[in-house]
Design a protein around this motif. Structure first.
Motif, PDB file in Angstrom:
ATOM      1  N   GLY A   1      -6.788 -15.317  -3.775  1.00 44.08           N
ATOM      2  CA  GLY A   1      -6.546 -16.893  -3.418  1.00 44.08           C
ATOM      3  C   GLY A   1      -5.532 -17.232  -4.449  1.00 44.08           C
ATOM      4  O   GLY A   1      -4.937 -18.348  -4.074  1.00 44.08           O
ATOM      5  N   ASP A   2      -5.674 -16.946  -5.654  1.00 42.23           N
ATOM      6  CA  ASP A   2      -4.733 -17.236  -6.871  1.00 42.23           C
ATOM      7  C   ASP A   2      -3.352 -16.523  -6.634  1.00 42.23           C
ATOM      8  O   ASP A   2      -2.462 -17.317  -6.452  1.00 42.23           O
ATOM      9  N   TRP A   3      -3.620 -15.256  -6.512  1.00 42.85           N
ATOM     10  CA  TRP A   3      -2.535 -14.345  -6.432  1.00 42.85           C
ATOM     11  C   TRP A   3      -3.298 -13.151  -6.072  1.00 42.85           C
ATOM     12  O   TRP A   3      -4.191 -12.787  -6.066  1.00 42.85           O
ATOM     13  N   TYR A   4      -2.255 -12.043  -5.736  1.00 37.06           N
ATOM     14  CA  TYR A   4      -2.768 -10.767  -5.650  1.00 37.06           C
ATOM     15  C   TYR A   4      -2.866  -9.862  -7.198  1.00 37.06           C
ATOM     16  O   TYR A   4      -2.126  -9.791  -7.500  1.00 37.06           O
ATOM     17  N   LEU A   5      -4.338  -9.709  -7.132  1.00 30.37           N
ATOM     18  CA  LEU A   5      -4.686  -9.306  -8.507  1.00 30.37           C
ATOM     19  C   LEU A   5      -5.772  -8.192  -8.330  1.00 30.37           C
ATOM     20  O   LEU A   5      -6.931  -8.226  -8.982  1.00 30.37           O
ATOM     21  N   CYS A   6      -5.256  -7.465  -7.569  1.00 29.96           N
ATOM     22  CA  CYS A   6      -6.152  -6.050  -7.544  1.00 29.96           C
ATOM     23  C   CYS A   6      -5.233  -4.863  -8.032  1.00 29.96           C
ATOM     24  O   CYS A   6      -5.720  -3.669  -8.288  1.00 29.96           O
ATOM     25  N   GLY A   7      -3.914  -4.943  -8.471  1.00 29.56           N
ATOM     26  CA  GLY A   7      -3.100  -3.978  -9.295  1.00 29.56           C
ATOM     27  C   GLY A   7      -3.073  -2.856  -8.144  1.00 29.56           C
ATOM     28  O   GLY A   7      -3.016  -2.907  -6.792  1.00 29.56           O
ATOM     29  N   VAL A   8      -2.402  -1.603  -8.770  1.00 27.16           N
ATOM     30  CA  VAL A   8      -2.001  -0.351  -7.832  1.00 27.16           C
ATOM     31  C   VAL A   8      -3.110   0.672  -8.362  1.00 27.16           C
ATOM     32  O   VAL A   8      -2.743   1.842  -7.675  1.00 27.16           O
ATOM     33  N   ALA A   9      -3.999   0.585  -9.438  1.00 24.34           N
ATOM     34  CA  ALA A   9      -4.863   1.695  -9.683  1.00 24.34           C
ATOM     35  C   ALA A   9      -6.055   1.677  -8.928  1.00 24.34           C
ATOM     36  O   ALA A   9      -6.981   0.720  -9.512  1.00 24.34           O
ATOM     37  N   THR A  10      -6.023   2.334  -7.899  1.00 21.98           N
ATOM     38  CA  THR A  10      -7.198   2.143  -6.817  1.00 21.98           C
ATOM     39  C   THR A  10      -7.781   2.978  -6.166  1.00 21.98           C
ATOM     40  O   THR A  10      -7.026   4.271  -6.420  1.00 21.98           O
ATOM     41  N   LEU A  11      -8.847   2.942  -5.828  1.00 20.37           N
ATOM     42  CA  LEU A  11      -9.634   4.215  -4.889  1.00 20.37           C
ATOM     43  C   LEU A  11     -10.519   3.466  -4.078  1.00 20.37           C
ATOM     44  O   LEU A  11     -11.264   2.578  -4.569  1.00 20.37           O
ATOM     45  N   TYR A  12     -10.199   4.027  -2.733  1.00 26.82           N
ATOM     46  CA  TYR A  12     -11.160   3.375  -1.634  1.00 26.82           C
ATOM     47  C   TYR A  12     -11.705   4.384  -0.632  1.00 26.82           C
ATOM     48  O   TYR A  12     -10.796   5.516  -0.615  1.00 26.82           O
ATOM     49  N   ARG A  13     -12.507   3.872   0.319  1.00 24.49           N
ATOM     50  CA  ARG A  13     -13.141   4.580   1.401  1.00 24.49           C
ATOM     51  C   ARG A  13     -11.869   5.005   2.392  1.00 24.49           C
ATOM     52  O   ARG A  13     -11.377   3.890   2.617  1.00 24.49           O
ATOM     53  N   ARG A  14     -11.561   5.904   2.817  1.00 24.57           N
ATOM     54  CA  ARG A  14     -10.576   6.279   3.477  1.00 24.57           C
ATOM     55  C   ARG A  14     -11.013   5.520   5.034  1.00 24.57           C
ATOM     56  O   ARG A  14     -10.269   5.210   5.928  1.00 24.57           O
ATOM     57  N   SER A  15     -12.244   5.462   5.191  1.00 29.19           N
ATOM     58  CA  SER A  15     -12.709   4.991   6.435  1.00 29.19           C
ATOM     59  C   SER A  15     -12.437   3.599   6.520  1.00 29.19           C
ATOM     60  O   SER A  15     -12.251   2.977   7.748  1.00 29.19           O
ATOM     61  N   LEU A  16     -11.895   2.681   5.540  1.00 29.07           N
ATOM     62  CA  LEU A  16     -11.200   1.304   5.761  1.00 29.07           C
ATOM     63  C   LEU A  16      -9.926   1.390   6.818  1.00 29.07           C
ATOM     64  O   LEU A  16      -9.702   0.652   7.372  1.00 29.07           O
ATOM     65  N   HIS A  17      -9.105   2.662   6.449  1.00 31.12           N
ATOM     66  CA  HIS A  17      -7.844   2.645   7.265  1.00 31.12           C
ATOM     67  C   HIS A  17      -8.454   2.999   8.672  1.00 31.12           C
ATOM     68  O   HIS A  17      -7.641   2.414   9.694  1.00 31.12           O
ATOM     69  N   LEU A  18      -9.589   3.687   8.861  1.00 32.73           N
ATOM     70  CA  LEU A  18      -9.926   4.221  10.229  1.00 32.73           C
ATOM     71  C   LEU A  18     -10.429   2.929  10.937  1.00 32.73           C
ATOM     72  O   LEU A  18     -10.287   2.784  12.307  1.00 32.73           O
ATOM     73  N   GLU A  19     -10.980   1.947  10.098  1.00 34.96           N
ATOM     74  CA  GLU A  19     -11.833   0.913  10.833  1.00 34.96           C
ATOM     75  C   GLU A  19     -10.632  -0.209  11.016  1.00 34.96           C
ATOM     76  O   GLU A  19     -10.728  -1.040  12.081  1.00 34.96           O
ATOM     77  N   HIS A  20      -9.841  -0.390  10.132  1.00 38.27           N
ATOM     78  CA  HIS A  20      -8.917  -1.709   9.777  1.00 38.27           C
ATOM     79  C   HIS A  20      -7.351  -1.223  10.160  1.00 38.27           C
ATOM     80  O   HIS A  20      -6.567  -2.276   9.810  1.00 38.27           O
ATOM     81  N   GLY A  21      -7.188  -0.108   9.989  1.00 37.37           N
ATOM     82  CA  GLY A  21      -5.479   0.195  10.216  1.00 37.37           C
ATOM     83  C   GLY A  21      -5.004   0.641   8.922  1.00 37.37           C
ATOM     84  O   GLY A  21      -5.464   0.298   7.675  1.00 37.37           O
ATOM     85  N   PHE A  22      -3.829   1.331   9.103  1.00 39.16           N
ATOM     86  CA  PHE A  22      -2.978   1.787   7.922  1.00 39.16           C
ATOM     87  C   PHE A  22      -2.310   0.512   7.357  1.00 39.16           C
ATOM     88  O   PHE A  22      -2.339  -0.728   7.670  1.00 39.16           O
ATOM     89  N   TYR A  23      -1.189   0.801   6.483  1.00 39.06           N
ATOM     90  CA  TYR A  23      -0.343  -0.291   5.882  1.00 39.06           C
ATOM     91  C   TYR A  23       0.569  -0.575   6.968  1.00 39.06           C
ATOM     92  O   TYR A  23       0.994   0.258   7.627  1.00 39.06           O
ATOM     93  N   ASP A  24       0.820  -2.116   6.933  1.00 38.39           N
ATOM     94  CA  ASP A  24       1.464  -2.581   8.129  1.00 38.39           C
ATOM     95  C   ASP A  24       3.317  -2.502   7.639  1.00 38.39           C
ATOM     96  O   ASP A  24       3.416  -2.723   6.403  1.00 38.39           O
ATOM     97  N   GLU A  25       3.652  -1.812   8.510  1.00 38.86           N
ATOM     98  CA  GLU A  25       5.081  -1.143   8.122  1.00 38.86           C
ATOM     99  C   GLU A  25       6.144  -2.082   8.418  1.00 38.86           C
ATOM    100  O   GLU A  25       7.452  -2.167   7.902  1.00 38.86           O
ATOM    101  N   SER A  26       5.638  -3.444   8.764  1.00 36.05           N
ATOM    102  CA  SER A  26       6.695  -4.552   8.934  1.00 36.05           C
ATOM    103  C   SER A  26       6.565  -5.741   7.524  1.00 36.05           C
ATOM    104  O   SER A  26       7.337  -6.501   7.683  1.00 36.05           O
ATOM    105  N   ALA A  27       5.502  -5.229   6.844  1.00 36.27           N
ATOM    106  CA  ALA A  27       5.058  -6.084   5.767  1.00 36.27           C
ATOM    107  C   ALA A  27       5.753  -5.726   4.348  1.00 36.27           C
ATOM    108  O   ALA A  27       6.010  -4.562   3.927  1.00 36.27           O
ATOM    109  N   MET A  28       6.482  -6.661   3.993  1.00 33.21           N
ATOM    110  CA  MET A  28       7.262  -6.468   2.711  1.00 33.21           C
ATOM    111  C   MET A  28       6.353  -6.140   1.437  1.00 33.21           C
ATOM    112  O   MET A  28       6.662  -5.394   0.602  1.00 33.21           O
ATOM    113  N   ALA A  29       5.205  -6.845   1.386  1.00 28.76           N
ATOM    114  CA  ALA A  29       4.055  -6.427   0.235  1.00 28.76           C
ATOM    115  C   ALA A  29       2.929  -5.802   0.905  1.00 28.76           C
ATOM    116  O   ALA A  29       2.043  -6.321   1.336  1.00 28.76           O
TER     117      ALA A  29
END
Length: 268
Positions: free
Chosen positions: A174-202
């Motif tokens: 809400g303030d700004w994007y502040l999760c950075g690029v050093a990440t690790l997450y469940r691959r199931s998130l992609h299976l449930e909610h989709g991959f990276y939006d190829e039309s999104a600039m960010a």
């Protein structure tokens, strides 16, 4: 032990990518699937990557191990340079330039690990990052973990340390994007909610906001375990002034979207 899939999107980073791959390979996490996707680089990135892979089974190093007083020789022990078990490596070059988001989406679609992330091919992973970020996922207290970062220049000098806030939707999206690029997450998130939006600039901002709005559990690990390469003097491609301005404008829209979502949640 859960397997981690690491996607490395490569494009014209021949001078950096070996150090990036080494940092991932020598991480202390036991089982890592390394997926390198080169987006038809115009430098010799593909040759550098192929040579790195070929060296995995053959390159040797040594260390002084014993002084032989009878021969007055310091005897050395020879061993393989790349000797980590639990490493699976795939290299998928592209015959055409797909664009950055489509390129690493194809890497994620190849992934088989329980957890996943992508690492820019000019960045450096610190040895304990994957192990530390995997802990809350293993404990099932989070679905997405992120940590703090150094910003480094081409001489590996630390330009600054980037400390991120502990996770809170309002602070982190809400303030700004502040999760950075050093990440690790469940691959199931992609299976449930989709991959990276190829039309999104960010694209990472949009994807992680989508995860958060679908109730993924985020956690901040307050340790500096990643070095991101400074783009201060780069003015081409993704780092051109026009492209960077478009990225910031897109992130502004995502920030407003997060604020509206948060307001709607409070009103419901």
């Amino acid at each position: 032990m859960k397997k981690i899939s690491v996607v490395i999107p490569s494009y014209n980073h021949a001078q950096y990518i070996e150090a990036c791959l080494d940092s991932i390979y020598f991480s202390d996490y036991p089982e890592i699937e390394i997926i390198i996707v080169d987006d038809h680089s115009q430098d010799d990135s593909a040759d550098v990557i192929s040579a790195w892979i070929e060296n995995l089974d053959v390159e040797e190093v040594s260390f002084a191990a014993r002084y032989n007083s009878e021969t007055d020789e310091i005897e050395r022990t020879i061993h393989k340079r790349y000797n980590r078990p639990g490493r699976t490596i795939f290299f998928e070059p592209s015959d055409t330039n797909l664009g950055s988001t489509k390129n690493y989406n194809r890497g994620f679609k190849m992934a088989t690990g329980d957890y996943c992330t992508f690492i820019a091919s000019d960045d450096i992973v610190h040895p304990q990052m994957f192990s530390e970020l995997a802990k809350p996922l293993d404990d099932d207290t989070a679905d997405f973990a992120y940590c703090d970062m150094f910003v480094i220049d081409d001489q590996q000098r630390i330009m600054r340390e980037f400390k991120l806030p502990d996770y809170d939707f309002e602070k982190s999206f809400g303030d700004w994007y502040l999760c950075g690029v050093a990440t690790l997450y469940r691959r199931s998130l992609h299976l449930e909610h989709g991959f990276y939006d190829e039309s999104a600039m960010a694209d990472d901002h949009e994807c992680y906001l989508r995860f958060a709005m679908n109730n993924a559990r985020f956690v901040h690990i307050p340790k500096t375990m990643y070095s991101i390469r400074s783009h201060h003097n780069r003015t081409v491609g993704l780092h051109s002034e026009e492209r960077f301005k478009a990225l910031l404008n897109y992130s502004k829209e995502l920030t407003l979207k997060a604020r509206k979502w948060l307001s709607d949640q409070k009103d419901s």
